[in-house]
Motif scaffolding. Sequence first.
Motif, short mmCIF file in Angstrom:
data_model
loop_
_atom_site.label_atom_id
_atom_site.label_comp_id
_atom_site.label_asym_id
_atom_site.label_seq_id
_atom_site.Cartn_x
_atom_site.Cartn_y
_atom_site.Cartn_z
N LYS A 21 40.95 51.01 33.29
CA LYS A 21 40.88 51.13 34.75
C LYS A 21 41.36 49.82 35.36
CE LYS A 21 37.91 54.20 33.14
NZ LYS A 21 37.76 54.30 31.70
N VAL A 22 42.21 49.89 36.34
CA VAL A 22 42.73 48.71 37.01
C VAL A 22 42.34 48.79 38.48
CG1 VAL A 22 44.80 47.42 37.62
CG2 VAL A 22 44.68 48.58 35.41
N ILE A 23 41.70 47.76 38.96
CA ILE A 23 41.30 47.70 40.36
C ILE A 23 42.16 46.63 41.02
CG2 ILE A 23 39.41 47.24 41.95
CD1 ILE A 23 37.53 48.14 39.68
N THR A 24 42.95 47.04 41.99
CA THR A 24 43.85 46.11 42.66
C THR A 24 43.58 46.08 44.15
OG1 THR A 24 45.56 47.78 43.02
CG2 THR A 24 45.67 46.55 40.96
N GLY A 25 44.07 45.08 44.79
CA GLY A 25 43.94 44.97 46.24
C GLY A 25 44.22 43.55 46.68
N ILE A 26 44.34 43.39 47.98
CA ILE A 26 44.59 42.07 48.52
C ILE A 26 43.35 41.20 48.32
CG2 ILE A 26 46.25 42.92 50.21
CD1 ILE A 26 44.04 42.69 52.33
N ARG A 27 43.50 39.93 48.58
CA ARG A 27 42.37 39.00 48.45
C ARG A 27 41.24 39.40 49.40
NH1 ARG A 27 43.99 33.27 49.75
NH2 ARG A 27 41.87 32.90 49.03
N ARG A 28 40.03 39.25 48.89
CA ARG A 28 38.82 39.44 49.70
C ARG A 28 38.67 40.85 50.27
NH1 ARG A 28 36.12 34.86 51.03
NH2 ARG A 28 35.37 35.85 52.93
N CYS A 29 39.10 41.85 49.50
CA CYS A 29 38.98 43.22 49.99
C CYS A 29 37.79 43.94 49.37
CB CYS A 29 40.27 44.00 49.76
SG CYS A 29 40.62 44.36 48.04
N GLY A 30 37.06 43.29 48.43
CA GLY A 30 35.85 43.90 47.88
C GLY A 30 35.97 44.33 46.43
N LYS A 31 36.96 43.87 45.69
CA LYS A 31 37.12 44.26 44.29
C LYS A 31 35.93 43.81 43.45
CE LYS A 31 41.00 42.06 43.97
NZ LYS A 31 41.35 41.57 45.30
N SER A 32 35.55 42.55 43.59
CA SER A 32 34.42 42.03 42.81
C SER A 32 33.11 42.70 43.23
CB SER A 32 34.31 40.52 42.98
OG SER A 32 35.46 39.90 42.44
N SER A 33 32.96 42.94 44.51
CA SER A 33 31.75 43.62 45.00
C SER A 33 31.67 45.03 44.43
CB SER A 33 31.74 43.67 46.52
OG SER A 33 31.71 42.37 47.05
N LEU A 34 32.80 45.71 44.36
CA LEU A 34 32.83 47.05 43.78
C LEU A 34 32.40 47.01 42.31
CD1 LEU A 34 33.57 50.08 43.96
CD2 LEU A 34 35.92 49.41 43.39
N LEU A 35 32.89 46.03 41.57
CA LEU A 35 32.49 45.91 40.17
C LEU A 35 31.02 45.54 40.04
CD1 LEU A 35 35.62 44.22 38.61
CD2 LEU A 35 34.84 46.57 38.35
N ASP A 36 30.49 44.75 40.96
CA ASP A 36 29.05 44.44 40.96
C ASP A 36 28.24 45.71 41.19
OD1 ASP A 36 29.46 41.75 40.48
OD2 ASP A 36 29.33 41.20 42.61
N MET A 37 28.68 46.56 42.13
CA MET A 37 27.97 47.82 42.39
C MET A 37 28.04 48.74 41.17
SD MET A 37 28.80 48.83 46.33
CE MET A 37 30.46 48.21 46.49
N PHE A 38 29.19 48.75 40.49
CA PHE A 38 29.35 49.58 39.30
C PHE A 38 28.44 49.07 38.18
CE2 PHE A 38 32.01 50.88 35.52
CZ PHE A 38 31.67 52.21 35.59
N ALA A 39 28.37 47.76 38.00
CA ALA A 39 27.48 47.18 36.99
C ALA A 39 26.02 47.50 37.30
CB ALA A 39 27.70 45.67 36.91
N GLN A 40 25.65 47.45 38.57
CA GLN A 40 24.29 47.78 38.96
C GLN A 40 23.99 49.25 38.66
OE1 GLN A 40 23.45 47.01 43.08
NE2 GLN A 40 21.42 47.94 42.98
#
Length: 51
Positions: A21-40
């Motif tokens: 799975k590849v998560i892409t997007g511009i800077r500061r669009c929430g990629k890391s936050s999305l991965l944090d929610m998925f980990a939770q």
Amino acid sequence: MIKRPDYLNKLINFKDHEQIKVITGIRRCGKSSLLDMFAQYLRENKIRHGK
């Protein structure tokens, strides 16, 4: 943190597929936050690493 249920549900639905799975997007669009929610989600549902 902004909730992104559509993207989170896509990750959850594809979690058992072996494709990368590849998560892409511009800077500061929430990629890391999305991965944090998925980990939770994985922790809350006691999903372990590996098979």
